[in-house]
Design an enzyme around this catalytic site. Structure first.
Site, PDB file in Angstrom:
ATOM      1  CG  ASP A 310      -1.998   0.927   1.232  1.00  0.00           C
ATOM      2  OD1 ASP A 310      -3.004   0.805   0.583  1.00  0.00           O
ATOM      3  OD2 ASP A 310      -1.732   2.378   1.797  1.00  0.00           O
ATOM      4  CD  GLU A 353      -4.516   4.071  -1.628  1.00  0.00           C
ATOM      5  OE1 GLU A 353      -4.689   4.427  -0.286  1.00  0.00           O
ATOM      6  OE2 GLU A 353      -5.585   4.046  -2.463  1.00  0.00           O
TER       7      GLU A 353
END
Length: 430
Positions: A310, A353
């Site tokens: 992440d 993301e």
């Protein structure tokens, strides 16, 4: 043979139809021409000649037979009366008989079977004519003078029936020859019948061959086109349409195959687009779920690792620099992760993301080493000079984790822990 096949393959559809029609009609035309030639040579012309000869013979024979009795009457009347007109009557009749014999001899000049009997009959007539002429050359002043020639008169009366008998025999020979000619004509007719039957059978055979040509050139090719379309509709795309004749349908088949290849290529591209994330080019979440299920369902002992990544503070990057820069950061991260993990597994965009990497045949040490290498590679990115780009990583191993849901929970928990501990680090699930 090869040249013949090449010539046939180059023929158009119209040419194939014409060839089939020729094969069908040709035997009929050939049988008609040959039948006419045989009929004319073996029946018409000989039969015409025979009829002409027989007609001349029969007419002459009938006239000679009638003249024989006129000769007998003239001789008897002259002997009894001495009338000179009877001598003239005999001479006229004799000349007429001679003319008829000349006519018959000309008619049978090329037929030895009849020429000999005609000569024999004429010889008999010559004897009769000579005897009669001898009587007519004597003067007959009264009836008493005729008594001395009675024996010669009786000889003429005897010779005339004998000569007439020869004419009857000749007439019988003509009739026998006539019957033989009729039999020969019937045999010729039978030959023509057999020839017509053979031509009919040959025509049927050639019609079958013509039908085969049309069937091969048109029907089967059209059936192959229809079958190819059905195969394509059923999803069997690996079998092209094979049509070589005629050229028109072969061109249609080639166009169909070209269209099929184009559609398959488009489907493949569309399928690839459906498998990948449009922004980063990585495999999407659906492909990740399928890949994870495949690995978990593989038979036998099989180990792999799930690594979730992440981007740290990605919201701030979007807020400060805009979404265009944020998208550029995601693309750079995707390239980096995919390049580093290419030899060990596959990278996916998990969502937003967040990224997922499946590391095949990786134990704890190998997985931690790969995760650390990925973390360092991301940290070296200089996409934003004034801001550092880093990622946090959560790692889970299979085994011991067995199910997909448990594996995702474990990796997600490790990722949450990595963020809680300050980000830009790798945490292995407990």
């Amino acid at each position: 043979m090869t040249r013949v096949l090449q010539f046939l393959y180059r023929q158009s559809l119209r040419s194939w139809i014409i060839i089939a029609m020729i094969f069908t009609v040709l035997p009929l035309m050939a049988s008609a021409v040959s039948g006419y030639i045989v009929y004319h040579r073996t029946i018409v012309q000989p039969f015409r000649e025979v009829l002409s000869t027989q007609q001349d013979m029969l007419i002459s024979l009938e006239r000679i037979q009638g003249d024989y009795w006129l000769v007998s009457q003239a001789v008897n009347a002259y002997v009894l009366t001495g009338d000179p007109s009877q001598a003239k009557r005999f001479a006229t009749t004799r000349d007429h008989v001679e003319t008829q014999f000349d006519r018959m001899e000309r008619a049978v000049a090329d037929q030895p079977v009849l020429a000999v009997p005609v000569q024999v009959a004429r010889a008999e007539w010559d004897v009769v004519a000579a005897t009669a002429q001898a009587l007519l050359d004597r003067e007959r002043p009264d009836l008493a003078a005729a008594m001395g020639d009675l024996g010669q008169v009786l000889e003429v009366e005897r010779q005339l029936p004998a000569a007439a008998l020869k004419l009857e025999e000749l007439l019988r020979d003509v009739r026998l020859i006539n019957e033989a000619n009729h039999a020969e004509t019937l045999r010729a007719f039978r030959v023509i019948e057999y020839g017509a039957l053979a031509a009919l059978l040959l025509s049927f055979g050639m019609m079958g061959l013509g039908g085969f040509i049309v069937n091969r050139a048109i029907v089967l090719s059209a059936d192959e086109l229809v079958a190819g379309a059905k195969r394509f509709a059923d999803g069997r795309h690996n079998m092209p349409v094979r049509v070589t004749v005629p050229p028109e349908l072969a061109a249609v088949a080639e166009a169909f195959n070209s269209m099929t290849r184009t559609i398959l290529e488009q489907q493949e591209r569309l399928g690839e687009y459906g498998r990948r994330d449009s922004l980063t080019g990585l495999l999407n979440r659906h492909e990740f779920d399928r890949a994870l299920a495949d690995r978990l369902g593989a038979p036998g002992p099989h180990r792999f690792a799930l690594l979730l990544a992440d981007v740290d503070f990605f919201k701030q990057i979007n807020d400060r620099h805009g979404h265009v820069i944020g998208d550029a950061v995601l693309r750079s991260l995707a390239l980096t992760l995919q390049g580093e993990a290419r030899d060990s597994g596959a990278a996916f965009r998990y969502g937003g993301e967040e990224f997922a990497i499946l590391l095949d045949e990786a134990g704890e040490a190998e997985a931690l080493a790969m995760a650390e290498r990925l973390r360092q590679a991301v940290a070296t990115l200089t996409h934003l000079p004034e801001a550092e780009i880093t990622c946090s990583f959560g790692l889970a191993l299979h085994p011991p984790v067995r199910s997909a849901e448990a594996l995702l929970r474990a990796a997600d928990a490790a990722l949450y822990e990595a963020k809680a501990k300050g980000r830009n680090r790798v945490v292995l699930a407990a």
